[in-house]
Design a protein around this motif. Structure first.
Motif, PDB file in Angstrom:
ATOM      1  N   ARG A 266       0.828  -1.210   0.000  1.00 18.62           N
ATOM      2  CA  ARG A 266       0.000   0.000   0.000  1.00 18.62           C
ATOM      3  C   ARG A 266       0.858   1.254   0.000  1.00 18.62           C
ATOM      4  NH1 ARG A 266      -3.865  -2.796   4.399  1.00 18.62           N
ATOM      5  NH2 ARG A 266      -5.346  -3.776   2.989  1.00 18.62           N
ATOM      6  N   ASN A 267       1.939   1.220   0.780  1.00 19.00           N
ATOM      7  CA  ASN A 267       2.846   2.374   0.796  1.00 19.00           C
ATOM      8  C   ASN A 267       3.497   2.582  -0.565  1.00 19.00           C
ATOM      9  OD1 ASN A 267       2.311   2.881   3.486  1.00 19.00           O
ATOM     10  ND2 ASN A 267       4.079   1.744   4.239  1.00 19.00           N
ATOM     11  N   PHE A 268       3.878   1.465  -1.208  1.00 19.60           N
ATOM     12  CA  PHE A 268       4.475   1.550  -2.543  1.00 19.60           C
ATOM     13  C   PHE A 268       3.482   2.135  -3.537  1.00 19.60           C
ATOM     14  CE2 PHE A 268       5.119  -0.376  -6.746  1.00 19.60           C
ATOM     15  CZ  PHE A 268       6.404   0.073  -7.027  1.00 19.60           C
ATOM     16  N   ALA A 269       2.219   1.654  -3.474  1.00 22.45           N
ATOM     17  CA  ALA A 269       1.185   2.155  -4.383  1.00 22.45           C
ATOM     18  C   ALA A 269       0.925   3.638  -4.140  1.00 22.45           C
ATOM     19  CB  ALA A 269      -0.104   1.352  -4.201  1.00 22.45           C
ATOM     20  N   ALA A 270       0.887   4.034  -2.858  1.00 26.37           N
ATOM     21  CA  ALA A 270       0.651   5.445  -2.525  1.00 26.37           C
ATOM     22  C   ALA A 270       1.800   6.325  -3.011  1.00 26.37           C
ATOM     23  CB  ALA A 270       0.475   5.601  -1.018  1.00 26.37           C
ATOM     24  N   THR A 271       3.043   5.834  -2.847  1.00 26.59           N
ATOM     25  CA  THR A 271       4.208   6.591  -3.312  1.00 26.59           C
ATOM     26  C   THR A 271       4.189   6.728  -4.829  1.00 26.59           C
ATOM     27  OG1 THR A 271       5.533   5.793  -1.446  1.00 26.59           O
ATOM     28  CG2 THR A 271       6.730   6.670  -3.334  1.00 26.59           C
ATOM     29  N   ILE A 275       4.021  10.204  -7.111  1.00 28.70           N
ATOM     30  CA  ILE A 275       5.006  10.499  -8.158  1.00 28.70           C
ATOM     31  C   ILE A 275       4.319  10.727  -9.501  1.00 28.70           C
ATOM     32  CG2 ILE A 275       6.930   9.536  -9.484  1.00 28.70           C
ATOM     33  CD1 ILE A 275       7.785   8.061  -6.933  1.00 28.70           C
ATOM     34  N   VAL A 276       3.359   9.856  -9.814  1.00 23.75           N
ATOM     35  CA  VAL A 276       2.630   9.980 -11.079  1.00 23.75           C
ATOM     36  C   VAL A 276       1.836  11.273 -11.121  1.00 23.75           C
ATOM     37  CG1 VAL A 276       0.721   9.007 -12.420  1.00 23.75           C
ATOM     38  CG2 VAL A 276       2.504   7.506 -11.535  1.00 23.75           C
ATOM     39  N   ASN A 277       1.146  11.588 -10.025  1.00 24.16           N
ATOM     40  CA  ASN A 277       0.365  12.831  -9.973  1.00 24.16           C
ATOM     41  C   ASN A 277       1.257  14.047 -10.196  1.00 24.16           C
ATOM     42  OD1 ASN A 277      -1.906  11.338  -9.422  1.00 24.16           O
ATOM     43  ND2 ASN A 277      -1.942  11.785  -7.243  1.00 24.16           N
ATOM     44  N   HIS A 278       2.401  14.060  -9.536  1.00 19.44           N
ATOM     45  CA  HIS A 278       3.332  15.181  -9.660  1.00 19.44           C
ATOM     46  C   HIS A 278       3.865  15.291 -11.087  1.00 19.44           C
ATOM     47  CE1 HIS A 278       6.182  18.184  -8.262  1.00 19.44           C
ATOM     48  NE2 HIS A 278       7.176  17.506  -8.836  1.00 19.44           N
ATOM     49  N   ALA A 279       4.207  14.137 -11.681  1.00 16.39           N
ATOM     50  CA  ALA A 279       4.768  14.140 -13.030  1.00 16.39           C
ATOM     51  C   ALA A 279       3.745  14.615 -14.059  1.00 16.39           C
ATOM     52  CB  ALA A 279       5.261  12.737 -13.394  1.00 16.39           C
ATOM     53  N   VAL A 280       2.511  14.120 -13.947  1.00 17.35           N
ATOM     54  CA  VAL A 280       1.469  14.520 -14.902  1.00 17.35           C
ATOM     55  C   VAL A 280       1.120  15.999 -14.741  1.00 17.35           C
ATOM     56  CG1 VAL A 280      -0.941  14.171 -15.583  1.00 17.35           C
ATOM     57  CG2 VAL A 280       0.511  12.198 -15.085  1.00 17.35           C
ATOM     58  N   ASP A 281       1.012  16.473 -13.497  1.00 20.29           N
ATOM     59  CA  ASP A 281       0.711  17.888 -13.245  1.00 20.29           C
ATOM     60  C   ASP A 281       1.794  18.795 -13.818  1.00 20.29           C
ATOM     61  OD1 ASP A 281      -1.669  17.346 -11.975  1.00 20.29           O
ATOM     62  OD2 ASP A 281      -0.786  17.284  -9.965  1.00 20.29           O
ATOM     63  N   ASN A 282       3.054  18.410 -13.642  1.00 18.12           N
ATOM     64  CA  ASN A 282       4.155  19.211 -14.179  1.00 18.12           C
ATOM     65  C   ASN A 282       4.165  19.195 -15.699  1.00 18.12           C
ATOM     66  OD1 ASN A 282       5.081  19.991 -11.674  1.00 18.12           O
ATOM     67  ND2 ASN A 282       6.678  18.432 -11.544  1.00 18.12           N
ATOM     68  N   ALA A 283       3.916  18.016 -16.278  1.00 15.41           N
ATOM     69  CA  ALA A 283       3.903  17.901 -17.737  1.00 15.41           C
ATOM     70  C   ALA A 283       2.788  18.742 -18.345  1.00 15.41           C
ATOM     71  CB  ALA A 283       3.749  16.436 -18.145  1.00 15.41           C
ATOM     72  N   TYR A 284       1.694  18.865 -17.618  1.00 16.10           N
ATOM     73  CA  TYR A 284       0.530  19.589 -18.140  1.00 16.10           C
ATOM     74  C   TYR A 284       0.755  21.097 -18.179  1.00 16.10           C
ATOM     75  CZ  TYR A 284      -4.438  19.942 -19.288  1.00 16.10           C
ATOM     76  OH  TYR A 284      -5.629  20.156 -19.931  1.00 16.10           O
ATOM     77  N   GLN A 285       1.848  21.555 -17.593  1.00 17.86           N
ATOM     78  CA  GLN A 285       2.125  22.992 -17.551  1.00 17.86           C
ATOM     79  C   GLN A 285       2.581  23.533 -18.900  1.00 17.86           C
ATOM     80  OE1 GLN A 285       1.399  24.850 -14.812  1.00 17.86           O
ATOM     81  NE2 GLN A 285       0.653  22.908 -13.954  1.00 17.86           N
ATOM     82  N   ALA A 313      -7.478  10.719 -16.129  1.00 15.92           N
ATOM     83  CA  ALA A 313      -7.393   9.506 -16.942  1.00 15.92           C
ATOM     84  C   ALA A 313      -5.937   9.118 -17.182  1.00 15.92           C
ATOM     85  CB  ALA A 313      -8.111   9.713 -18.276  1.00 15.92           C
ATOM     86  N   ALA A 314      -5.107  10.114 -17.471  1.00 21.30           N
ATOM     87  CA  ALA A 314      -3.683   9.851 -17.699  1.00 21.30           C
ATOM     88  C   ALA A 314      -3.006   9.345 -16.430  1.00 21.30           C
ATOM     89  CB  ALA A 314      -3.004  11.124 -18.197  1.00 21.30           C
ATOM     90  N   LYS A 315      -3.375   9.930 -15.286  1.00 28.30           N
ATOM     91  CA  LYS A 315      -2.795   9.487 -14.019  1.00 28.30           C
ATOM     92  C   LYS A 315      -3.154   8.050 -13.707  1.00 28.30           C
ATOM     93  CE  LYS A 315      -2.777  14.113 -11.901  1.00 28.30           C
ATOM     94  NZ  LYS A 315      -3.437  14.998 -10.893  1.00 28.30           N
ATOM     95  N   LYS A 316      -4.421   7.694 -13.925  1.00 24.07           N
ATOM     96  CA  LYS A 316      -4.868   6.333 -13.629  1.00 24.07           C
ATOM     97  C   LYS A 316      -4.158   5.319 -14.528  1.00 24.07           C
ATOM     98  CE  LYS A 316      -9.111   5.564 -12.519  1.00 24.07           C
ATOM     99  NZ  LYS A 316     -10.582   5.373 -12.529  1.00 24.07           N
ATOM    100  N   TYR A 317      -4.029   5.651 -15.824  1.00 19.48           N
ATOM    101  CA  TYR A 317      -3.362   4.735 -16.747  1.00 19.48           C
ATOM    102  C   TYR A 317      -1.888   4.575 -16.384  1.00 19.48           C
ATOM    103  CZ  TYR A 317      -1.304   2.906 -21.034  1.00 19.48           C
ATOM    104  OH  TYR A 317      -0.601   2.153 -21.915  1.00 19.48           O
ATOM    105  N   THR A 318      -1.224   5.697 -16.113  1.00 18.22           N
ATOM    106  CA  THR A 318       0.203   5.651 -15.785  1.00 18.22           C
ATOM    107  C   THR A 318       0.447   4.887 -14.492  1.00 18.22           C
ATOM    108  OG1 THR A 318       0.427   7.821 -16.832  1.00 18.22           O
ATOM    109  CG2 THR A 318       2.281   7.048 -15.526  1.00 18.22           C
ATOM    110  N   LYS A 319      -0.440   5.097 -13.503  1.00 12.61           N
ATOM    111  CA  LYS A 319      -0.325   4.376 -12.236  1.00 12.61           C
ATOM    112  C   LYS A 319      -0.428   2.880 -12.460  1.00 12.61           C
ATOM    113  CE  LYS A 319      -3.949   3.601 -10.167  1.00 12.61           C
ATOM    114  NZ  LYS A 319      -5.291   3.753  -9.583  1.00 12.61           N
ATOM    115  N   ASN A 320      -1.395   2.445 -13.271  1.00 12.09           N
ATOM    116  CA  ASN A 320      -1.570   1.020 -13.561  1.00 12.09           C
ATOM    117  C   ASN A 320      -0.360   0.447 -14.290  1.00 12.09           C
ATOM    118  OD1 ASN A 320      -4.071   0.924 -12.395  1.00 12.09           O
ATOM    119  ND2 ASN A 320      -5.195   1.248 -14.290  1.00 12.09           N
ATOM    120  N   PHE A 321       0.219   1.253 -15.179  1.00  9.98           N
ATOM    121  CA  PHE A 321       1.373   0.805 -15.941  1.00  9.98           C
ATOM    122  C   PHE A 321       2.542   0.487 -14.999  1.00  9.98           C
ATOM    123  CE2 PHE A 321       5.406   1.795 -18.053  1.00  9.98           C
ATOM    124  CZ  PHE A 321       5.351   0.952 -19.133  1.00  9.98           C
ATOM    125  N   PHE A 322       2.795   1.390 -14.037  1.00 13.69           N
ATOM    126  CA  PHE A 322       3.887   1.160 -13.106  1.00 13.69           C
ATOM    127  C   PHE A 322       3.567   0.017 -12.147  1.00 13.69           C
ATOM    128  CE2 PHE A 322       5.135   5.507 -14.325  1.00 13.69           C
ATOM    129  CZ  PHE A 322       6.476   5.288 -14.567  1.00 13.69           C
TER     130      PHE A 322
END
Length: 322
Positions: A266-271, A275-285, A313-322
Motif C-alpha cells: 500500500r505504501n508503494f502504491a501510494a508513493t 510520483i505519477v500525480n506530480h509528473a502529470v501535473d508538471n507535464a501539463y504545464q 485519466a492519464a494518471k490512472k493509466y500511468t499508475k496502472n502501468f507502473f
C-alpha cells in the motif's frame, strides 16, 4: 557474415533468419516473448483496475474500513463466475446509486459488524426511510436471517416505501456470498479467503493471457510450416506455450494482489500515485505536455476530453502501468 542457429547449431547464411534444419527463428521467438510479457502486464493491471477496488482496502482497527469495498468486489466476482451479466455501476460513488447491476437488478451492498447495523446503514439517518428505493440490499451471509427480521421491523414501521407486508423483506434483502469475517479477510494478505478471491479474480486474466499467447505463438510457428504434420505440432506447441504463460500470469497476478494488501504494498502504491500525480501535473504545464496528456486520455476513453478529466485519466493509466 555467417551465423549459427542457437537451437541446433546449424550454420546459417548471412541473410537467413529461419534455420533450414530445425525451422526455428530466434527473432520470432524474441518477439513472441516480448509481446506476451507486455500483454500479460497490461491484462493484470487492467484486471485489478476493473474488477477490484484494491486501493480502498485499508482495513482499520477491527476491520473498520475497507471491507465494504472488498465485499462488493467479492460478491461481484462470484456473480461473474456464475455467468451473470454484471455492471460495475458503484465505482463512480454517485449518491444513493447501486454498487452493481446484476442481470438488470440493482444491488446495494452493506457489510457492518452485526445485522442491525447493516440494515440501519441502508436507511436515512435523519428521516429513517429506506434510501435505496428500487435496489436490493445485499447483506453478509452470516447475518441474513437476522437482517430479514430487522427489515420486517422497518416495513412494519412504514420506513420502506411501497412495502407494507413484512414477508416482503425477502424481496428486499439478499444474502451475500461472503460472511462479515470473510469480507474483512479479503482486505488482508496471507489468509485462505484472500488467496481464493485473488485466484478467482486473476483466473479471468490467465484465460486471456492463454488466448493471446496461443494466438501469437501459433501465427509465428505457422510461418515456417511445410506440411500438415508440422501444423499439428505447431498447434500442440502453441497450446503448451499458452498453458505455461497462463499459469505464470495467474500466479504473478495472485502475488501482486497479495503484495498490494500488505503495508509495504500500500505504501508503494501510494508513493507511486504521488510520483505519477506530480509528473502529470508538471507535464501539463507546457503545451507539449498538454498534447501528450490529451492524446493519452483520448486513446484510453475513446473520446476527446480535456482539463482535469484528461489528467485524471492519464494518471490512472500511468499508475496502472507502473
Amino acid at each position: 557474415m555467417k551465423h549459427y542457429c542457437l537451437h541446433c547449431g546449424a550454420e546459417l547464411e548471412e541473410e537467413r533468419i529461419v534455420c533450414p534444419k530445425c525451422f526455428s527463428c530466434l527473432y520470432l521467438e524474441m518477439l513472441d516473448s516480448k509481446l506476451f510479457t507486455s500483454a500479460a502486464g497490461v491484462l493484470t493491471a487492467r484486471q485489478l483496475e476493473l474488477n477490484t477496488q484494491w486501493m480502498k482496502y485499508k482495513c482499520g482497527i477491527n476491520g473498520s474500513a475497507g471491507h465494504g469495498f472488498a465485499a462488493e468486489d467479492g460478491n461481484a466476482m462470484s456473480d461473474i463466475l456464475k455467468g451473470h451479466n454484471v455492471e460495475f455501476s458503484g465505482k463512480d460513488n454517485s449518491m444513493n446509486g447501486p454498487d452493481r447491476i446484476v442481470d438488470g437488478i440493482k444491488i446495494q451492498s452493506k457489510y457492518c459488524i452485526n445485522a442491525k447495523k447493516t440494515v440501519n446503514a441502508a436507511f436515512d439517518s435523519a428521516t429513517g426511510v429506506y434510501q435505496y428505493e428500487g435496489q436490493v440490499l445485499e447483506v453478509p451471509k452470516d447475518q441474513y436471517a437476522d437482517a430479514l427480521l430487522e427489515m420486517e421491523k422497518k416495513i412494519l414501521a412504514g420506513k420502506v416505501p411501497d412495502y407494507s407486508d413484512p414477508k416482503d423483506a425477502t424481496k428486499i434483502v439478499q444474502c451475500g456470498d461472503y460472511t462479515y469475517k470473510q469480507a474483512v479477510n479479503l482486505t488482508k494478505a496471507g489468509n485462505i479467503d484472500s488467496l481464493v478471491f485473488d485466484a478467482k479474480t486473476h483466473t479471468i486474466t490467465a484465460f486471456s493471457a492463454f488466448g493471446i499467447s496461443f494466438a501469437i505463438k501459433l501465427c509465428l510457428l505457422m510461418m515456417s510450416c511445410r506440411n500438415i504434420e508440422e501444423v499439428k505440432d505447431s498447434v500442440k506447441l502453441s497450446f503448451l506455450s499458452g498453458l505455461q504463460n497462463g499459469t505464470i500470469t495467474l500466479s504473478s497476478g495472485i502475488m501482486t494482489s497479495q503484495l498490494l494488501k500488505t503495508v509495504f504494498g500500500r505504501n508503494f502504491a501510494a508513493t507511486t500515485q504521488r510520483i505519477v500525480n506530480h509528473a502529470v501535473d508538471n507535464a501539463y504545464q507546457c503545451e507539449l505536455g498538454k498534447k501528450i496528456v490529451h492524446g493519452l486520455a483520448k486513446n484510453i476513453l475513446r473520446k476527446d476530453i480535456y482539463g482535469c478529466t484528461a489528467k485524471n485519466a492519464a494518471k490512472k493509466y500511468t499508475k496502472n502501468f507502473f
